[in-house]
Design a protein around this motif. Structure first.
Motif, mmCIF file in Angstrom:
data_model
loop_
_atom_site.group_PDB
_atom_site.id
_atom_site.type_symbol
_atom_site.label_atom_id
_atom_site.label_comp_id
_atom_site.label_asym_id
_atom_site.label_seq_id
_atom_site.Cartn_x
_atom_site.Cartn_y
_atom_site.Cartn_z
ATOM 1 N N GLU A 27 -38.203 27.631 3.181
ATOM 2 C CA GLU A 27 -38.213 28.158 4.543
ATOM 3 C C GLU A 27 -36.812 28.455 5.071
ATOM 4 O O GLU A 27 -36.667 28.910 6.194
ATOM 5 C CB GLU A 27 -38.914 27.162 5.474
ATOM 6 C CG GLU A 27 -40.369 26.866 5.087
ATOM 7 C CD GLU A 27 -41.265 28.089 5.197
ATOM 8 O OE1 GLU A 27 -41.053 28.899 6.104
ATOM 9 O OE2 GLU A 27 -42.162 28.231 4.346
ATOM 10 N N GLY B 253 -35.369 30.728 1.365
ATOM 11 C CA GLY B 253 -35.989 31.423 2.488
ATOM 12 C C GLY B 253 -37.067 32.402 2.082
ATOM 13 O O GLY B 253 -37.601 33.111 2.914
ATOM 14 N N SER B 254 -37.412 32.442 0.792
ATOM 15 C CA SER B 254 -38.433 33.395 0.341
ATOM 16 C C SER B 254 -39.836 32.810 0.463
ATOM 17 O O SER B 254 -40.807 33.409 0.019
ATOM 18 C CB SER B 254 -38.141 33.857 -1.082
ATOM 19 O OG SER B 254 -38.223 32.773 -1.976
ATOM 20 N N ILE C 254 -37.848 37.544 15.292
ATOM 21 C CA ILE C 254 -39.139 36.890 15.521
ATOM 22 C C ILE C 254 -39.210 35.490 14.927
ATOM 23 O O ILE C 254 -40.150 34.760 15.181
ATOM 24 C CB ILE C 254 -40.309 37.742 14.972
ATOM 25 C CG1 ILE C 254 -40.090 38.051 13.490
ATOM 26 C CG2 ILE C 254 -40.446 39.020 15.786
ATOM 27 C CD1 ILE C 254 -41.290 38.684 12.814
ATOM 28 N N THR C 255 -38.231 35.120 14.124
ATOM 29 C CA THR C 255 -38.208 33.739 13.673
ATOM 30 C C THR C 255 -36.785 33.317 13.291
ATOM 31 O O THR C 255 -36.082 34.029 12.592
ATOM 32 C CB THR C 255 -39.194 33.447 12.512
ATOM 33 O OG1 THR C 255 -38.939 32.122 12.027
ATOM 34 C CG2 THR C 255 -39.064 34.435 11.369
ATOM 35 N N GLY C 256 -36.391 32.177 13.806
ATOM 36 C CA GLY C 256 -35.045 31.678 13.524
ATOM 37 C C GLY C 256 -35.026 30.624 12.463
ATOM 38 O O GLY C 256 -34.022 30.435 11.773
ATOM 39 N N GLU C 257 -36.157 29.897 12.320
ATOM 40 C CA GLU C 257 -36.139 28.823 11.333
ATOM 41 C C GLU C 257 -37.516 28.397 10.844
ATOM 42 O O GLU C 257 -37.622 27.716 9.842
ATOM 43 C CB GLU C 257 -35.396 27.602 11.908
ATOM 44 C CG GLU C 257 -35.983 27.110 13.217
ATOM 45 C CD GLU C 257 -35.191 25.953 13.822
ATOM 46 O OE1 GLU C 257 -34.116 25.632 13.304
ATOM 47 O OE2 GLU C 257 -35.663 25.375 14.814
ATOM 48 N N HIS C 258 -38.573 28.784 11.537
ATOM 49 C CA HIS C 258 -39.898 28.327 11.095
ATOM 50 C C HIS C 258 -40.459 29.167 9.967
ATOM 51 O O HIS C 258 -41.356 28.734 9.256
ATOM 52 C CB HIS C 258 -40.883 28.326 12.268
ATOM 53 C CG HIS C 258 -40.531 27.311 13.319
ATOM 54 N ND1 HIS C 258 -41.236 27.188 14.479
ATOM 55 C CD2 HIS C 258 -39.565 26.370 13.368
ATOM 56 C CE1 HIS C 258 -40.699 26.211 15.220
ATOM 57 N NE2 HIS C 258 -39.679 25.720 14.564
ATOM 58 N N GLY C 259 -39.948 30.368 9.824
ATOM 59 C CA GLY C 259 -40.429 31.225 8.760
ATOM 60 C C GLY C 259 -41.515 32.168 9.256
ATOM 61 O O GLY C 259 -42.021 32.044 10.374
ATOM 62 N N VAL C 260 -41.844 33.113 8.395
ATOM 63 C CA VAL C 260 -42.812 34.145 8.741
ATOM 64 C C VAL C 260 -44.210 33.692 8.362
ATOM 65 O O VAL C 260 -45.130 33.654 9.172
ATOM 66 C CB VAL C 260 -42.454 35.459 8.004
ATOM 67 C CG1 VAL C 260 -43.516 36.515 8.264
ATOM 68 C CG2 VAL C 260 -41.081 35.958 8.445
ATOM 69 N N VAL D 22 -45.371 36.196 4.370
ATOM 70 C CA VAL D 22 -44.136 36.924 4.633
ATOM 71 C C VAL D 22 -44.351 38.415 4.971
ATOM 72 O O VAL D 22 -44.020 38.847 6.061
ATOM 73 C CB VAL D 22 -43.116 36.818 3.476
ATOM 74 C CG1 VAL D 22 -41.816 37.503 3.875
ATOM 75 C CG2 VAL D 22 -42.852 35.358 3.109
#
Lengths: 434, 473, 442
Positions: free
Chosen positions: B146, B196-197, B411-417, B455
């Motif tokens: 994440e 982050g993938s 739309i997201t800084g750290e929680h992920g898509v 994602v």
């Protein structure tokens, strides 16, 4: 929605479990999850299973029972939980449902019935069994059997459990029931002492030490005669009707007078005594106010002492010590700093913080007997952490934990280390006080 | 019950204790911290990289999706089996393989819990910097997937800035090592691409991370405000003053009260907002920065700036902050956390907007967020039993996201898509941007068997229905 | 072939305009890479046109090497083919600047010095001191993953790039990341492009995180008698609470070339630069004077650091025909590596100079010798073997053309080469971008 697989009274309820937002922050706090690393044996997973049973999506069957059984009810998850989920209440209600609706194999049924219903609540029977056991220990037969590895051959599990048995020493504490211990010096408080059930036999010296320490702190200590087993193990096992009977007996014994406090040295007992009101929420609600009045008086001995500006005329107890938090003190009663505060006041005692001190040692009432394998795994992990501290004195504040840690030390490379209750350290310090 | 062939093969690839397949067990793997979906067909707990590779090969033979999972604390649905398949739990691969203090590195398995790594090196004076709020439970493997952040990433960067190398099992069962134990290995930075993938490129089985020296001095300040606008203006002013605190968090009054009820950390109950500011580093620098920040707070009408005197006090303040999402359980039966980012200077504007959304839909919205890097976490409260409220919560969330994008954010800084925002990706990326991402994903994951449906937008579901499903209603 | 190329050039001119396509010998010669001369130089005025140029080149199968000032163009293997030099010289605009947010977006052709100058008006900077110094371009630094001693405190571009725009060989302008400091939406393509040396796409715009310039800096220079002493010093520094901006270990030749005075007969000098307020610097004074008894101010200042940043010019100015190498290593192995390199050089009667960023695991070397090319190449290979054995790698940044024939610029690839090849294939299926210049022949 399909029908709930619980019966309507005393069951895990939406109002309680819906607070769980399945964030998972409890996972690594849970001793069984730490060992097994699977959701079914995590607090979040157990709550999820309870919900599914309530929704009728999961049977109140062997799988559910297995995972609920494996819970230590240590309530570390409550400390971890940001949402304030009352996990202890949930699991105890789930177990009450299991006790009522699930038929266990004969052996486990008998064991529970015999020990929890047939023995603990009855003082006379306890004394009888105690005397037999003591004779067995003093005759040297126990030693012989343990050394002969006979039990190992018979059942390694039995052998491990046998090593957990407490040393029973004369005289039993039962003869103190009904007595009054005067305060040393001027009397500042009048308190009642809760003596427990097995503790009367196996922790008589600890109970006596507790009385002395309280007396040193200006307490006149009354030990009400009609008191009995607190019912904690029965609550944990889901035997709520029996627990309520025991609770009523204690309400009668302790509410006869207005004490400054009702004091216990057993974290497990203290936690259920403080939660008596929960037993009378749905059933016999007419007793709820009494239960509230009683529970508001209950104090753990460390909590009480730390709260009254305790007597600091302590002599030195030179040792490198570490402190293991009893789960029912740290998590259920949220008492963490009081015992440390007391210990830091003892000259010569070097207190080294134990890493993961808040993780259960595996004792958990009768857990180390009925779920011995998991208990042993937890104890092994605990002993590794204890070894790291290089402490020669291991401290805790609950009799059950004392037994478990003593077994751990006895089986370790350094069996000379002592395991003591915080109160015993204070007792020693008062005795060496100039 | 008949053991399905897939399960038999999975057992062969591992062992009996490592595979769950009974419905009553699989049920426990239908959720993560976002939502509850459908159970997988099996859950496997590999113990080694080889077993992960073998499991992936079995799944590929059955043309069955593979969903990697750590502790299941993710907030974007990355660990749920959207289309069934095999969940590969890395939770039992939890060994710290090596600690190399001189090189300030550790080599760990993915199932190691974030905080356990810091605990293991604390005595030597080191720690692992990224500290997501779930750090006491979440795994480093999950953090890598994440690219997790946390309050202290303001000064030290997020997961990707602390990961040097990976061992990765690809969807065809091949094992590769990316990066190294030092920075700058020649070649494409596949490590940086995989972090982050969200488990869609490979299953990470080993991680080399950077350890950092514990700071000499730490100071935690609590600035208390009677107005949200003053608090947000302070944030921009601190940035503009050239001070980068280790952490700079904001909580509004609603959240403060919930947090205080949960942790009794000593947060003021009557404040409109507080800033929780942490400074770390050299004693002299920390003291000077504390003075300047106190002055900046004062200039922006802070009612009081309190300095935590003892470590316990500091810990308590942070426990309160880190428990914030959970504490909201005390206020509402259901809530929807958002994770938007905006330029820091736009904070006052954004909070006004959120207040407007709150009024428009008659929903309560709590605000607790990483103010220092403009990472918002509005918590939209609703009752999942009320269909109208659910609809409104979804709309409110989408409008807030839209505003973040309009203000130049993300739309997201750290929680992920994950499955939560994949359909929102077109808000910030063009079809051409997404086409390149799709193509690169195919390089690693040509059959789309690894964590499908995450994602990238599938275009299958309209936003509202999707979020409602993810909210479990 | 020639006519085909001419047709291609004409098409390129139709994209950017005649004036932006140069075919004269001098212009082409100026853009030669390892002796290979392109057929034309194309100046892209915008990202969109750069993308069109790439697409057109791909269609015409023309090999393209993107460039700006060529400060790092020497690094890498000779291109397998080379038709078009794509210059980003005209792309030097600031597209977005929000100083209060500490964010800037600039076109890739902007020079590093211009960027820093622009930022200095508000007391800001990007704390990176890339090789090539002010002449390096933003895009070039990103493509090369360039960094200097400042990375000790601030990290590298990998840590500072918030977003990026690039032109692909399919003719698209693609965006990754954004303009906010924290963002996990979508795959992080910027990581792939940073350090890809122009083989995947052409970086056209970069969004960077900005930092306030420290109020003051102070450099402590001291003589270091041995590598063992250097090792102890590095350990001590990394274990201390101090966080200096830069630290380098220089041999005395390099120190002298960078304009520093010498203490006398020292083997090495260490320079440590601290930043902060006067009070913070006094703390450094106190701590460092205890560690470095022989330290005294040599007056090392910003200009010495700047000449160090342009180390290829520094060394090649003194030692014509030298090879310039960069070893990346685990931090603990850096001094050992320098020692081994010294021994190897001595055994081959070669001269060695070094800049050791020992606290971040980077050692830059210059090797000069009157050796036949193959012998110098095998000396480089031996150094590489040692770096690899110490857990690191070694690349050749500069070396004479005849040596380059005998030694790969990057060294042996790892088991992720296959995935790298597939990456390249996905971005550049025709293989027109800097063909053959990168790792493993990519």
């Amino acid at each position: 929605m399909t029908q709930s697989n619980y019966s309507p009274r005393e069951k895990p309820r939406w109002e309680t479990y819906s607070k769980c937002i399945h964030c998972g922050l409890c996972l690594n706090a849970c001793p069984t999850y730490r060992e097994l690393r699977q959701e079914m044996d995590s607090p979040r997973g157990r709550i999820y299973q309870m919900i599914q049973v309530d929704r009728g999506a999961l049977a109140l069957g062997p799988s559910f029972v297995r995972h609920i059984d494996l819970c230590l009810d240590c309530r570390a998850c409550e400390t971890a939980c940001p949402s304030g989920v009352e996990y202890g209440r949930l699991v105890e209600l789930a177990r009450s449902q299991i006790a009522r609706h699930y038929r266990r194999p004969l052996r486990s049924r008998l064991l529970r019935r015999l020990f929890l219903a047939g023995l603990l609540p009855h003082r006379r029977r306890l004394e009888c069994v105690g005397m037999i056991l003591r004779a067995w220990q003093q005759s040297g037969l126990e030693q012989l059997v343990l050394q002969s590895h006979l039990l190992e051959a018979l059942s390694p599990r039995l052998a491990r459990i046998a090593r957990l048995a407490p040393r029973l020493e004369k005289p039993f504490f039962t003869r103190q029931l009904g007595h009054v211990v005067p305060a040393r010096g001027s009397r500042r408080y009048r308190v009642a002492f809760f003596a427990g059930c097995i503790a009367n036999l196996a922790f008589a010296r600890l109970n006596e030490a507790t009385l002395r320490v309280l007396a040193e702190n200006g307490c006149e200590v009354v030990i009400p005669k009609e008191q009995g087993c607190c019912g904690a193990l029965q609550v944990h096992a889901g035997l709520r009707d029996l627990a309520r009977r025991l609770a009523r007996r204690n309400l009668e014994a302790f509410l006869a007078e207005d004490w400054d406090a009702v004091i216990t040295n057993a974290a497990g007992c203290g936690s259920v005594l403080k939660e008596y009101p929960l037993l009378f929420e749905e059933e016999q609600p007419e007793l709820h106010p009494q239960a509230l009045r009683f529970s508001s008086r209950v104090k753990d001995v460390t909590e009480y002492l730390a709260g009254i500006d305790f007597n600091r005329a302590l002599g030195p107890v030179p040792a490198r010590a570490t402190y293991q938090d009893p789960c029912h003190l740290a998590h259920a009663q949220r008492i963490r700093s009081a015992p440390r505060q007391l210990l830091r006041a003892v000259p010569g005692l070097e207190l080294v913080e134990l890493k993961e001190a808040e993780v259960c040692c595996g004792s958990a009432g009768i857990y180390n007997v009925v779920e011995n394998e998991m208990a042993e795994r937890l104890l092994a992990a605990k002993m590794r952490r204890i070894d790291e501290t290089q402490a020669d004195l291991i401290l805790t504040a609950n009799p059950g934990c004392l037994l478990q840690l003593r077994a751990g030390v006895a089986g370790s490379k350094n069996p000379a280390r002592r395991v003591m209750h915080v109160v015993e350290v204070l007792d020693k310090a008062y005795q060496t006080s100039p | 019950m008949q053991v399905p062939p897939l399960v038999q093969e999975l057992i062969q690839a591992t062992n009996e204790e490592a595979v769950l397949w009974r419905p009553e067990d699989l049920m426990l793997y239908e959720y993560d911290a976002l939502s509850s979906r459908r159970p997988p067909e099996a859950v496997v707990f590999p113990a080694t990289t080889q077993q992960v590779a073998a499991v992936v090969k079995v799944a590929a033979r059955h043309h069955c999706p593979v969903i990697p999972r750590g502790a299941g604390t993710g907030l974007s649905g990355g660990a749920v089996a959207l289309e069934g398949g095999v969940v590969v739990s890395l939770a039992r691969m939890n060994q710290i393989l090596e600690i190399d203090l001189e090189n300030q590195r550790a080599r760990v398995q993915p199932g190691v819990v974030n905080q356990d790594l810091s605990l293991a090196v604390a005595d030597a004076g080191y720690y692992y910097a990224p500290d997501p709020s779930s750090q006491k439970a979440c795994t480093l493997g999950g953090n890598v997937a994440e690219n997790s952040g946390g309050p202290h990433t303001l000064a030290y960067g997020v997961t990707t800035n602390h990961v040097l190398g990976l061992e990765v099992v690809l969807p065809d069962g091949c094992v590769i090592r990316t990066g190294a134990r030092y920075w700058d290995r020649p070649g494409y930075d596949l490590t940086g691409f995989i972090v982050g993938s969200e488990g869609t490129l490979g299953i990470v089985t080993e991680i080399v991370v950077r350890l950092m020296r514990l700071p000499e001095a730490v100071k935690t300040l609590l600035a208390i405000y009677d107005s949200v606008a003053d608090a947000t203006a302070t944030v921009a002013a601190i940035t503009a003053h050239g001070i980068t605190p280790a952490a700079l968090e904001m909580m509004d009054g609603l959240m403060l009260r919930a947090i205080e009820a949960a942790t009794h950390a000593g947060y003021p109950l009557d404040a409109a907002a507080v800033l929780l500011i942490e400074l770390e580093g050299l004693r002299e620098a920390v003291e000077e920065e504390a003075d300047s920040i106190t002055a900046v707070c004062g200039a922006h009408r802070a009612r009081q700036v309190r300095v935590a005197r003892r470590a316990e006090e500091r810990e308590l303040l942070w426990r309160g902050r880190k428990n914030a999402f959970g504490a909201i359980g005390r206020l509402t039966p259901s809530f929807y956390v958002q994770d938007g980012v905006i330029p820091r200077t736009r904070l006052p504007q954004m909070l006004d907007y959120i207040a407007g959304v709150e009024r428009r839909y008659g929903l309560r919205i709590g605000n607790v967020f990483h103010a220092g890097d403009g990472n918002l976490h509005p918590l939209i409260m609703f009752d999942s039993r009320d269909a109208q409220q659910v609809r409104h919560a979804v709309k409110a969330a989408e409008e807030i996201m839209g505003k973040c994008v309009e203000l130049g954010g993300s739309i997201t800084g750290e929680h992920g898509v994950g499955i939560e925002k994949n359909e929102l990706m077109p808000l910030i990326f063009s079809e051409e941007d997404l086409a390149v991402m799709r193509k690169l994903k195919q390089v690693f994951n040509p059959q789309n068997l690894l964590n499908p449906g995450k994602v990238l937008p599938s275009g299958k579901m309209c936003g509202e229905v999707r979020v409602q499903v993810s909210l479990g209603s | 072939m020639a006519t085909a190329t001419q047709a291609g050039v004409a098409k390129l001119a139709s994209i950017v305009g005649e004036a932006r396509v140069l075919t004269d010998a001098a212009s082409c010669q100026a853009c030669a890479v390892h002796g290979r001369v392109p057929r034309c130089v194309v100046f892209a005025p915008s990202a969109g046109q750069a993308a069109q140029v790439l697409q057109c080149a791909a269609e015409q199968d023309l090999a393209v090497i993107p460039r700006r000032n060529g400060t790092k163009i020497e690094t890498g293997n000779p291109p397998r083919r080379y038709d078009v030099a794509l210059s980003l010289k005209e792309m030097n605009q600031v597209w977005y600047y929000e100083p209060d947010d500490l964010v800037i977006s600039v076109e890739a052709g902007m020079k590093w010095g211009d960027l820093q100058h622009f930022l200095s008006r508000r007391g800001l900077w990007v704390p990176l001191d890339p090789p090539g110094g002010d002449k390096a371009s933003v895009g070039g630094c990103a493509a090369a993953g360039a960094s200097g001693p400042l990375r000790l405190r601030y990290g590298t571009l990998r840590d500072m790039v918030l977003g990026m725009t690039m032109a692909t060989t399919e003719g698209k302008v693609v965006k990754t990341g954004g303009r906010v400091v924290k963002n996990v939406a979508g795959y992080d393509l910027a990581k792939l492009l940073i350090g890809s040396w122009g083989t995947l796409g052409v970086i056209t715009e970069v969004t960077l995180k900005l930092f306030p310039r420290p109020p003051q800096t102070r450099t402590y220079a001291a003589a270091v008698a041995s590598l063992e002493e250097a090792r102890q010093l590095r350990r001590r520094l990394l274990e201390s609470p101090l966080a200096p901006q830069r630290m380098v270990l220089l041999d005395s030749t390099t120190a002298r070339l960078a304009g520093a005075a010498l203490f006398g007969d020292e083997r090495f000098q260490v320079w440590i630069e601290a930043a902060g307020s006067e009070r913070v610097l006094r703390r450094y004074d106190a701590e460092l004077s205890g560690w470095l008894p022989k330290a005294h101010s040599l007056g090392v200042n910003e200009s010495n650091w700047a000449s160090l940043a342009d180390y290829p010019a520094l060394w090649l100015g003194a030692w014509r025909g030298a090879a310039v190498l960069k070893a990346s290593l685990p931090v603990a192995a850096t001094e050992t590596f320098i020692g081994q390199a010294e021994e190897e050089a001595r055994a081959s009667e070669a001269r060695l100079a070094c800049i050791g960023m020992t606290a971040v695991g980077v050692v830059r070397l210059a090797l000069a010798a009157s050796l036949p090319p193959d012998r110098l190449a095998s000396l480089i290979e031996r150094l590489r073997t040692q770096a690899v054995q110490l857990g690191g790698s070694l690349i050749v940044e500069r070396c004479p053309a005849d040596v380059r024939e005998h030694v790969d610029a990057w060294g042996p690839p790892g088991d992720d080469l296959q995935m790298m090849r597939r990456m390249k294939q996905a971005w550049d299926p025709k293989g027109i971008l800097s063909p053959g210049r990168f790792v493993g022949g990519i």
